[in-house]
Design a protein around this motif. Sequence first.
Motif, mmCIF file in Angstrom:
data_model
loop_
_atom_site.group_PDB
_atom_site.id
_atom_site.type_symbol
_atom_site.label_atom_id
_atom_site.label_comp_id
_atom_site.label_asym_id
_atom_site.label_seq_id
_atom_site.Cartn_x
_atom_site.Cartn_y
_atom_site.Cartn_z
ATOM 1 N N THR A 1 12.491 -0.608 1.697
ATOM 2 C CA THR A 1 13.809 -0.131 1.288
ATOM 3 C C THR A 1 13.750 0.441 -0.128
ATOM 4 O O THR A 1 12.895 0.043 -0.920
ATOM 5 N N CYS B 1 22.418 -6.634 -2.826
ATOM 6 C CA CYS B 1 22.311 -6.148 -1.440
ATOM 7 C C CYS B 1 22.548 -7.279 -0.446
ATOM 8 O O CYS B 1 23.286 -7.116 0.532
ATOM 9 N N LEU B 2 21.934 -8.440 -0.691
ATOM 10 C CA LEU B 2 22.104 -9.576 0.212
ATOM 11 C C LEU B 2 23.563 -9.998 0.291
ATOM 12 O O LEU B 2 24.096 -10.222 1.386
ATOM 13 N N ALA C 1 18.366 -6.966 -5.469
ATOM 14 C CA ALA C 1 18.166 -7.539 -4.133
ATOM 15 C C ALA C 1 19.304 -8.502 -3.795
ATOM 16 O O ALA C 1 19.835 -8.488 -2.675
ATOM 17 N N ILE D 1 12.911 -5.770 3.216
ATOM 18 C CA ILE D 1 13.872 -6.739 3.741
ATOM 19 C C ILE D 1 13.340 -7.303 5.040
ATOM 20 O O ILE D 1 13.079 -6.564 5.993
ATOM 21 N N TYR E 1 14.870 -10.828 1.081
ATOM 22 C CA TYR E 1 14.713 -9.580 0.335
ATOM 23 C C TYR E 1 13.602 -9.798 -0.684
ATOM 24 O O TYR E 1 13.742 -10.644 -1.563
#
Length: 160
Positions: free
Chosen positions: A127, A139-140, A136, A106, A84
Amino acid sequence: MGLEIITDELIQHLLKTPKRVENPKARKKTDSGNERITYIVSDDEGNRFNLYLRQNYKPGMEDAFSCGLSYILPSGEAFTLVRYNGPSHDHPNKLEKERIGYVPHIHTSSRRYLDETGKADGFAKGTDRFRTQEGALACLLKDCNVTGLTANPDQPSLFI
């Protein structure tokens, strides 16, 4: 066993399997203008991973960040599954002959990119899910089914 074991099915399986951070109190290291931290991650199948964060700390480079998840192959080699990145560069998707612009993006690994470019994580999509390194990371953690760390997602922007 090295990269020959990598398939798209294995990549998807490794991303979806539940994983846990083993060293949530890992310390940051600084070198060559970057701040780095690496977490050790494992799953119940005995697979091992590195979850890493990198931040360029030079003035004006706040959007030059990355966080990713690498699978540690049986050979000991690290293979990046996802990454990311911040919007600090205009990423090219070489096989598609396109550039995605200066947007957060990503990277996802694939056998096709590994075979045709030698860089499995060479493909990326823009994104709007994050704008910061912590966003980030949030999200990961969610996307890759990782527990043992916390990160706050970025709030949606009202002005985009």
